[in-house]
Design a protein around this motif. Structure first.
Motif, PDB file in Angstrom:
ATOM      1  N   GLN A  52       0.913  -1.425  -0.147  1.00  0.00           N
ATOM      2  CA  GLN A  52      -0.178   0.232   0.064  1.00  0.00           C
ATOM      3  C   GLN A  52       0.957   0.963   0.101  1.00  0.00           C
ATOM      4  OE1 GLN A  52      -2.207  -0.316   3.352  1.00  0.00           O
ATOM      5  NE2 GLN A  52      -4.187  -1.324   2.450  1.00  0.00           N
ATOM      6  N   LEU A  53       1.529   0.933   0.819  1.00  0.00           N
ATOM      7  CA  LEU A  53       2.925   2.737   0.715  1.00  0.00           C
ATOM      8  C   LEU A  53       3.880   1.905   0.780  1.00  0.00           C
ATOM      9  CD1 LEU A  53       2.882   5.556   1.192  1.00  0.00           C
ATOM     10  CD2 LEU A  53       2.826   5.169   4.047  1.00  0.00           C
ATOM     11  N   ARG A  54       5.403   3.047   0.239  1.00  0.00           N
ATOM     12  CA  ARG A  54       6.772   2.338   0.335  1.00  0.00           C
ATOM     13  C   ARG A  54       7.263   3.835   1.374  1.00  0.00           C
ATOM     14  NH1 ARG A  54       8.665  -0.828  -3.840  1.00  0.00           N
ATOM     15  NH2 ARG A  54       7.224  -1.824  -5.072  1.00  0.00           N
ATOM     16  N   LEU A  55       7.962   3.171   1.594  1.00  0.00           N
ATOM     17  CA  LEU A  55       8.563   3.885   3.193  1.00  0.00           C
ATOM     18  C   LEU A  55      10.150   3.799   3.115  1.00  0.00           C
ATOM     19  CD1 LEU A  55       6.632   2.775   6.195  1.00  0.00           C
ATOM     20  CD2 LEU A  55       6.436   4.650   4.818  1.00  0.00           C
ATOM     21  N   GLN A  56      10.774   4.729   1.876  1.00  0.00           N
ATOM     22  CA  GLN A  56      12.505   4.344   2.032  1.00  0.00           C
ATOM     23  C   GLN A  56      13.034   4.822   2.431  1.00  0.00           C
ATOM     24  OE1 GLN A  56      12.135   3.604  -2.183  1.00  0.00           O
ATOM     25  NE2 GLN A  56      14.034   3.454  -1.656  1.00  0.00           N
ATOM     26  N   SER A  57      12.555   5.739   3.451  1.00  0.00           N
ATOM     27  CA  SER A  57      13.785   6.498   4.564  1.00  0.00           C
ATOM     28  C   SER A  57      13.699   5.355   5.679  1.00  0.00           C
ATOM     29  CB  SER A  57      12.875   7.430   5.160  1.00  0.00           C
ATOM     30  OG  SER A  57      11.899   6.973   5.865  1.00  0.00           O
ATOM     31  N   ILE A  58      13.300   4.314   5.386  1.00  0.00           N
ATOM     32  CA  ILE A  58      13.953   3.458   6.658  1.00  0.00           C
ATOM     33  C   ILE A  58      13.440   1.833   5.967  1.00  0.00           C
ATOM     34  CG2 ILE A  58      12.674   4.518   8.910  1.00  0.00           C
ATOM     35  CD1 ILE A  58       9.637   2.680   8.741  1.00  0.00           C
ATOM     36  N   GLY A  59      13.306   1.614   4.705  1.00  0.00           N
ATOM     37  CA  GLY A  59      13.797  -0.098   4.034  1.00  0.00           C
ATOM     38  C   GLY A  59      11.770  -0.627   4.499  1.00  0.00           C
ATOM     39  N   ALA A  60      11.010  -0.332   4.682  1.00  0.00           N
ATOM     40  CA  ALA A  60      10.141  -1.356   5.030  1.00  0.00           C
ATOM     41  C   ALA A  60       8.613  -0.405   3.789  1.00  0.00           C
ATOM     42  CB  ALA A  60       9.248  -0.427   6.434  1.00  0.00           C
ATOM     43  N   VAL A  61       7.957  -1.209   3.830  1.00  0.00           N
ATOM     44  CA  VAL A  61       6.599  -0.912   2.849  1.00  0.00           C
ATOM     45  C   VAL A  61       5.131  -1.271   4.329  1.00  0.00           C
ATOM     46  CG1 VAL A  61       7.478  -2.031   1.412  1.00  0.00           C
ATOM     47  CG2 VAL A  61       6.027  -3.087   2.790  1.00  0.00           C
ATOM     48  N   ARG A  62       3.867  -1.380   4.106  1.00  0.00           N
ATOM     49  CA  ARG A  62       3.402  -0.687   4.463  1.00  0.00           C
ATOM     50  C   ARG A  62       1.957  -1.884   4.354  1.00  0.00           C
ATOM     51  NH1 ARG A  62      -0.989   3.739   6.301  1.00  0.00           N
ATOM     52  NH2 ARG A  62      -1.289   3.602   4.253  1.00  0.00           N
ATOM     53  N   ALA A  63       1.596  -3.056   4.451  1.00  0.00           N
ATOM     54  CA  ALA A  63       0.487  -3.618   3.808  1.00  0.00           C
ATOM     55  C   ALA A  63      -0.773  -3.752   4.536  1.00  0.00           C
ATOM     56  CB  ALA A  63       1.311  -5.260   3.087  1.00  0.00           C
ATOM     57  N   GLU A  64      -1.751  -4.586   4.273  1.00  0.00           N
ATOM     58  CA  GLU A  64      -2.356  -4.933   5.203  1.00  0.00           C
ATOM     59  C   GLU A  64      -2.537  -6.828   5.450  1.00  0.00           C
ATOM     60  OE1 GLU A  64      -6.269  -4.130   4.211  1.00  0.00           O
ATOM     61  OE2 GLU A  64      -6.966  -1.766   4.076  1.00  0.00           O
ATOM     62  N   LEU A  65      -2.619  -7.459   6.278  1.00  0.00           N
ATOM     63  CA  LEU A  65      -2.642  -8.599   6.180  1.00  0.00           C
ATOM     64  C   LEU A  65      -3.227  -9.343   7.630  1.00  0.00           C
ATOM     65  CD1 LEU A  65       1.638  -8.666   6.446  1.00  0.00           C
ATOM     66  CD2 LEU A  65       0.310  -8.574   4.113  1.00  0.00           C
ATOM     67  N   ASN A  66      -3.007 -10.704   6.810  1.00  0.00           N
ATOM     68  CA  ASN A  66      -4.112 -11.685   6.939  1.00  0.00           C
ATOM     69  C   ASN A  66      -3.346 -11.616   8.790  1.00  0.00           C
ATOM     70  OD1 ASN A  66      -3.074 -14.063   5.955  1.00  0.00           O
ATOM     71  ND2 ASN A  66      -4.601 -13.841   5.122  1.00  0.00           N
ATOM     72  N   ASP A  67      -3.437 -13.606   9.165  1.00  0.00           N
ATOM     73  CA  ASP A  67      -2.631 -13.447  10.444  1.00  0.00           C
ATOM     74  C   ASP A  67      -1.415 -14.722   9.282  1.00  0.00           C
ATOM     75  OD1 ASP A  67      -3.419 -12.008  12.800  1.00  0.00           O
ATOM     76  OD2 ASP A  67      -5.089 -13.765  12.814  1.00  0.00           O
ATOM     77  N   GLU A  68      -1.772 -15.543   8.393  1.00  0.00           N
ATOM     78  CA  GLU A  68      -1.163 -16.554   7.875  1.00  0.00           C
ATOM     79  C   GLU A  68       0.115 -16.182   7.389  1.00  0.00           C
ATOM     80  OE1 GLU A  68      -2.980 -19.270   5.845  1.00  0.00           O
ATOM     81  OE2 GLU A  68      -4.187 -20.273   6.760  1.00  0.00           O
ATOM     82  N   GLN A  69      -0.353 -14.321   6.954  1.00  0.00           N
ATOM     83  CA  GLN A  69       0.748 -13.731   5.848  1.00  0.00           C
ATOM     84  C   GLN A  69       1.837 -12.615   7.100  1.00  0.00           C
ATOM     85  OE1 GLN A  69      -1.929 -11.738   4.170  1.00  0.00           O
ATOM     86  NE2 GLN A  69      -1.799 -12.144   2.098  1.00  0.00           N
ATOM     87  N   ILE A  70       1.032 -12.593   7.713  1.00  0.00           N
ATOM     88  CA  ILE A  70       2.226 -12.070   8.933  1.00  0.00           C
ATOM     89  C   ILE A  70       2.817 -12.760   9.135  1.00  0.00           C
ATOM     90  CG2 ILE A  70       2.109 -10.717  11.325  1.00  0.00           C
ATOM     91  CD1 ILE A  70      -0.432  -9.717  10.865  1.00  0.00           C
ATOM     92  N   GLU A  71       2.538 -14.139   9.488  1.00  0.00           N
ATOM     93  CA  GLU A  71       3.409 -14.935  10.404  1.00  0.00           C
ATOM     94  C   GLU A  71       4.013 -16.295   9.647  1.00  0.00           C
ATOM     95  OE1 GLU A  71       0.862 -18.309  11.886  1.00  0.00           O
ATOM     96  OE2 GLU A  71      -0.096 -17.434  13.424  1.00  0.00           O
ATOM     97  N   ALA A  72       3.811 -15.227   8.208  1.00  0.00           N
ATOM     98  CA  ALA A  72       5.013 -15.990   7.111  1.00  0.00           C
ATOM     99  C   ALA A  72       6.251 -14.921   6.650  1.00  0.00           C
ATOM    100  CB  ALA A  72       4.299 -16.323   5.789  1.00  0.00           C
ATOM    101  N   LEU A  73       5.746 -13.800   7.000  1.00  0.00           N
ATOM    102  CA  LEU A  73       6.818 -12.808   6.789  1.00  0.00           C
ATOM    103  C   LEU A  73       8.029 -12.868   8.328  1.00  0.00           C
ATOM    104  CD1 LEU A  73       4.715 -10.002   5.492  1.00  0.00           C
ATOM    105  CD2 LEU A  73       6.315 -10.855   4.266  1.00  0.00           C
ATOM    106  N   GLN A  74       7.189 -13.343   9.594  1.00  0.00           N
ATOM    107  CA  GLN A  74       8.152 -13.500  10.159  1.00  0.00           C
ATOM    108  C   GLN A  74       8.649 -14.598  10.196  1.00  0.00           C
ATOM    109  OE1 GLN A  74       4.676 -13.663  13.714  1.00  0.00           O
ATOM    110  NE2 GLN A  74       5.185 -11.105  13.919  1.00  0.00           N
ATOM    111  N   ARG A  75       8.696 -15.626   9.855  1.00  0.00           N
ATOM    112  CA  ARG A  75       9.531 -16.773   9.223  1.00  0.00           C
ATOM    113  C   ARG A  75      10.633 -16.310   7.727  1.00  0.00           C
ATOM    114  NH1 ARG A  75       4.490 -19.406  10.028  1.00  0.00           N
ATOM    115  NH2 ARG A  75       5.067 -19.598   7.610  1.00  0.00           N
ATOM    116  N   ASP A  76       9.969 -15.106   7.471  1.00  0.00           N
ATOM    117  CA  ASP A  76      11.447 -14.620   6.280  1.00  0.00           C
ATOM    118  C   ASP A  76      12.700 -14.806   6.905  1.00  0.00           C
ATOM    119  OD1 ASP A  76      12.743 -13.494   4.116  1.00  0.00           O
ATOM    120  OD2 ASP A  76      10.096 -13.564   3.103  1.00  0.00           O
TER     121      ASP A  76
END
Length: 92
Positions: A52-76
């Motif tokens: 949804q949004l690129r946060l260039q200054s901190i090397g991050a992005v914002r997105a709407e995620l469900n719990d499964e997606q959050i858990e998958a990203l935490q394991r990445d």
């Protein structure tokens, strides 16, 4: 003799089976930080979400995620941090 048909009440649970059921999935605004915005965006798209949004200054992005997606990203291994965006509230 005249036969008459009477409407029978639906069997238990039958009426509900014929109605469509709305399924809701909880999605949370989340900030995903990686070594670069591109790496964070790639990680998000790999779990099936949209940036949804690129946060260039901190090397991050914002997105709407469900719990499964959050858990998958935490394991990445490429992801440095996954933070639920709780927003900012100002008290008067």
């Amino acid at each position: 003799m005249i036969a008459s048909a009477q409407a029978q009440p639906p069997a238990a649970g039958q009426a509900d089976a014929d109605r469509p059921v709305a399924v809701y999935e909880l999605r949370r605004l989340t900030v995903i930080r990686a070594r670069s915005v591109e790496a964070a965006a790639d990680a998000v798209t790999r779990v099936g979400a949209e940036v949804q949004l690129r946060l260039q200054s901190i090397g991050a992005v914002r997105a709407e995620l469900n719990d499964e997606q959050i858990e998958a990203l935490q394991r990445d291994a490429r992801v440095i941090r996954v933070t639920i965006d709780r927003g900012t509230h100002v008290a008067a």
